[in-house]
Write a protein that holds these residues in place. Structure first.
Motif, PDB file in Angstrom:
ATOM      1  N   LEU A  99       1.157  11.641   1.945  1.00 34.61           N
ATOM      2  CA  LEU A  99       0.706  11.053   0.682  1.00 34.61           C
ATOM      3  C   LEU A  99      -0.772  11.280   0.409  1.00 34.61           C
ATOM      4  O   LEU A  99      -1.275  10.916  -0.660  1.00 34.61           O
ATOM      5  CB  LEU A  99       1.008   9.546   0.678  1.00 34.61           C
ATOM      6  N   SER A 153       2.395   1.755  -3.440  1.00 34.37           N
ATOM      7  CA  SER A 153       1.399   2.220  -4.399  1.00 34.37           C
ATOM      8  C   SER A 153       1.118   3.701  -4.233  1.00 34.37           C
ATOM      9  O   SER A 153       1.097   4.463  -5.215  1.00 34.37           O
ATOM     10  CB  SER A 153       0.107   1.415  -4.245  1.00 34.37           C
ATOM     11  N   TRP A 154       0.921   4.149  -3.012  1.00 27.88           N
ATOM     12  CA  TRP A 154       0.618   5.562  -2.764  1.00 27.88           C
ATOM     13  C   TRP A 154       1.827   6.451  -3.069  1.00 27.88           C
ATOM     14  O   TRP A 154       1.670   7.560  -3.576  1.00 27.88           O
ATOM     15  CB  TRP A 154       0.157   5.759  -1.323  1.00 27.88           C
ATOM     16  N   ARG A 155       3.031   5.957  -2.768  1.00 30.85           N
ATOM     17  CA  ARG A 155       4.224   6.764  -3.062  1.00 30.85           C
ATOM     18  C   ARG A 155       4.364   6.974  -4.560  1.00 30.85           C
ATOM     19  O   ARG A 155       4.623   8.095  -5.022  1.00 30.85           O
ATOM     20  CB  ARG A 155       5.474   6.063  -2.508  1.00 30.85           C
ATOM     21  N   GLY A 164       0.817  -1.213   0.000  1.00 28.36           N
ATOM     22  CA  GLY A 164       0.000   0.000   0.000  1.00 28.36           C
ATOM     23  C   GLY A 164       0.847   1.259   0.000  1.00 28.36           C
ATOM     24  O   GLY A 164       0.563   2.224  -0.717  1.00 28.36           O
ATOM     25  N   THR A 172      -3.543   9.904   1.877  1.00 26.69           N
ATOM     26  CA  THR A 172      -4.212   8.611   1.697  1.00 26.69           C
ATOM     27  C   THR A 172      -5.586   8.538   2.355  1.00 26.69           C
ATOM     28  O   THR A 172      -6.246   7.498   2.266  1.00 26.69           O
ATOM     29  CB  THR A 172      -3.357   7.487   2.294  1.00 26.69           C
ATOM     30  N   ASP A 225       0.451   8.907   5.994  1.00 25.37           N
ATOM     31  CA  ASP A 225      -0.913   9.199   5.548  1.00 25.37           C
ATOM     32  C   ASP A 225      -1.051  10.663   5.146  1.00 25.37           C
ATOM     33  O   ASP A 225      -1.634  11.004   4.116  1.00 25.37           O
ATOM     34  CB  ASP A 225      -1.913   8.875   6.668  1.00 25.37           C
ATOM     35  N   ARG A 238       2.021   6.777  -6.782  1.00 25.79           N
ATOM     36  CA  ARG A 238       0.909   7.597  -7.249  1.00 25.79           C
ATOM     37  C   ARG A 238       1.215   9.077  -7.012  1.00 25.79           C
ATOM     38  O   ARG A 238       0.770   9.951  -7.765  1.00 25.79           O
ATOM     39  CB  ARG A 238      -0.364   7.192  -6.502  1.00 25.79           C
ATOM     40  N   SER A 239       1.980   9.374  -5.964  1.00 25.66           N
ATOM     41  CA  SER A 239       2.329  10.761  -5.635  1.00 25.66           C
ATOM     42  C   SER A 239       3.538  11.261  -6.417  1.00 25.66           C
ATOM     43  O   SER A 239       3.933  12.423  -6.291  1.00 25.66           O
ATOM     44  CB  SER A 239       2.612  10.888  -4.131  1.00 25.66           C
ATOM     45  N   GLU A 298      -5.783   5.463   4.714  1.00 22.13           N
ATOM     46  CA  GLU A 298      -5.692   4.083   4.233  1.00 22.13           C
ATOM     47  C   GLU A 298      -4.507   3.351   4.850  1.00 22.13           C
ATOM     48  O   GLU A 298      -4.613   2.164   5.209  1.00 22.13           O
ATOM     49  CB  GLU A 298      -5.580   4.058   2.710  1.00 22.13           C
ATOM     50  N   LEU A 299      -3.373   4.001   4.981  1.00 25.73           N
ATOM     51  CA  LEU A 299      -2.207   3.335   5.561  1.00 25.73           C
ATOM     52  C   LEU A 299      -2.438   3.024   7.034  1.00 25.73           C
ATOM     53  O   LEU A 299      -1.978   1.992   7.533  1.00 25.73           O
ATOM     54  CB  LEU A 299      -0.960   4.191   5.367  1.00 25.73           C
TER      55      LEU A 299
END
Length: 488
Positions: free
Chosen positions: A65, A20-22, A17, A67, A62, A24-25, A70-71
């Motif tokens: 990013l 993925s978020w990193r 997770g 999120t 969180d 995406r950023s 989510e994290l």
């Protein structure tokens, strides 16, 4: 069977997770690490599922990013037989502060001090987002945001509801204190700094009691404690300064704030060195380097303080070895070092490094009588002084006196007196511990080695007229010791 179970790593879902978020950023591991105050290798271990993230770090990730929690949810999800997520330990005294009350500052409106539009500022990063670049509140709105911290009955729920804005305002205000009080010596922000600091620690206690790690509160508290300690040193109050440094170190350790730990240890090392305690100086200097061996700015600080410790031990070879190492590592400082320690880069960084090197060489020359070493000390201090803003009065006094002492060690007392005489009255009037240490050492050396020189005798008369006292070792009037005379 889930991917997490197949991987055999209980934190694999969290790691995926996070990755993925990193991505995406649009951030690299190094960039994210700088934002949250961790080395990129630690981000890599988190993404690989090899490391359990602390609640404070999860909250930072969180926020950084975006999120929407989510994290945090991934970190809280059930997993195999692993230990619980680590919390900030509620050790005894974690939320205590040194005793005492503070009065109002003589001037608290801070007119004329430029309010930073964004963080980082004056070397301060955002306590929540690191070096990401955070906008600060409008300066006219900041007093209302901070008023809740010092109210007789603080509403901590309201402070927490506006947590980012309050923490940004605290960091911006502290940047004003650093510029106005420590750099320019135009104001004395001790009372306001300590009053806000006590409020922040009470807020951290309330947040912790509510079941949430007070990461941002303790991180800003460590920054405030460091400034409070330095302001107390300016007043000549080494014991209170050391108390604030000690509390700041505890708060930095609780939230794993590596930069704060390193700089607080360097301040403690500076105080210990004033007692000519070589063993303790070296112990703290080595502890600085052990904070993180991969951060070059921390390694530079460690070498500089080790050089000064070995000078106190009269160990010329080790002193010079650490000076060479400090210069070598300083020349290799990179972008990440600049984000965490901007005060150790560019002209200001060169000023600090050459000042410390000059101090170490001067101490070594004074101990060994080596005039070649004294001349090298003069060269280093002169380079440092050339980089100095004329508005930094305390630093100007310190370097002028250190340069004069270098000339005394080099066998040129007339040059020493010519340099020191114009600033003698101002230096004698200050309580700043480091300045008074330089003044004390210079006068003792002139009295011991050059009392018969006419220029020194005239300087002695000026000194006695001023009634200079030693603020470093708590002695009575300095002249009674340095010049062997009785004064009123």
């Amino acid at each position: 069977m889930s991917d997490s179970a197949r991987s055999g790593e209980p934190w694999a879902d969290f790691g995926r997770g996070l990755r993925s978020w990193r991505r995406r950023s649009g951030l690299t591991q190094s960039q994210l690490g700088v934002i949250v105050g961790y080395h990129h290798s630690q981000i890599s271990r988190l993404e690989a599922g090899l490391r359990e993230p602390s609640p404070g770090l999860v909250h930072q990730l969180d926020t950084a990013l975006g999120t929407a929690g989510e994290l945090t949810a991934l970190a809280a999800a059930p997993r195999g037989p692993v230990r619980e997520v680590r919390r900030i330990p509620a050790e005894p005294g974690l939320f205590s502060v040194p005793p005492g009350e503070t009065a109002e500052d003589a001037r608290a409106d801070w007119d004329g001090m430029p309010w930073p539009a964004a963080l980082p500022a004056e070397g301060l990063v955002c306590p929540l987002h690191g070096s990401a670049g955070c906008a600060t509140p409008d300066p006219e709105a900041a007093p209302a945001l901070l008023a809740g911290l010092t109210a007789p009955s603080p509403r901590f729920d309201e402070l927490t509801a506006a947590e980012p804005e309050v923490l940004h305002a605290l960091a911006a205000f502290l940047a004003c204190v650093i510029r106005g009080s420590l750099h320019l010596t135009a104001l004395d922000g001790t009372a306001t700094t300590e009053r806000l600091l006590r409020g922040v620690v009470r807020w951290a206690d309330a947040v912790h009691a509510a079941g949430r790690p007070p990461y941002g509160q303790l991180r800003i508290a460590a920054q405030y404690a460091q400034v409070a300690g330095r302001l107390r040193m300016r007043r000549g109050q080494s014991s209170v300064g050391m108390a604030w440094f000690g509390h700041g170190l505890r708060w930095a350790d609780a939230v794993h704030d590596v930069p704060a730990r390193a700089t607080l240890l360097s301040d403690i090392c500076a105080l210990v060195r004033l007692d000519d305690d070589a063993g303790s100086t070296l112990g703290y200097a080595e502890a600085i380097g052990a904070v993180d061996t991969r951060r070059r700015w921390i390694t530079t600080l460690s070498h500089l303080y080790q050089a000064r410790g070995h000078a106190l031990r009269h160990d010329a070879s080790e002193c010079r070895r650490h000076i060479s190492a400090a210069r070598r590592v300083f020349a290799r400082l990179g972008r990440d070092d600049g984000l965490e320690a901007p005060w150790l880069t560019g002209a200001e960084g060169e000023m600090r490094v050459e000042s410390a090197i000059g101090g170490a060489l001067r101490d070594l020359a004074a101990a060994t009588g080596d005039r070649t070493t004294a001349r090298r000390a003069i060269e280093a201090v002169a380079r440092s002084r050339a980089q100095l803003s004329p508005l930094m009065r305390d630093t100007h006094l310190l370097l002028t006196l250190r340069l004069a002492d270098g000339w005394a060690c080099a066998g040129a007392p007339e040059a020493a007196v010519a340099l020191a005489a114009p600033v003698l009255r101002e230096a004698a009037a200050t309580d700043e511990l480091l300045v008074r240490a330089e003044l004390d050492g210079l006068h003792a050396r002139l009295a011991r080695d050059w009392a018969g020189v006419p220029e020194v005798a005239d300087y002695r008369s000026r000194l006695l007229d001023l009634g200079v006292r030693s603020a470093v070792r708590g002695l009575p009037e300095f002249a009674s010791r340095a010049w062997g005379v009785r004064t009123r």
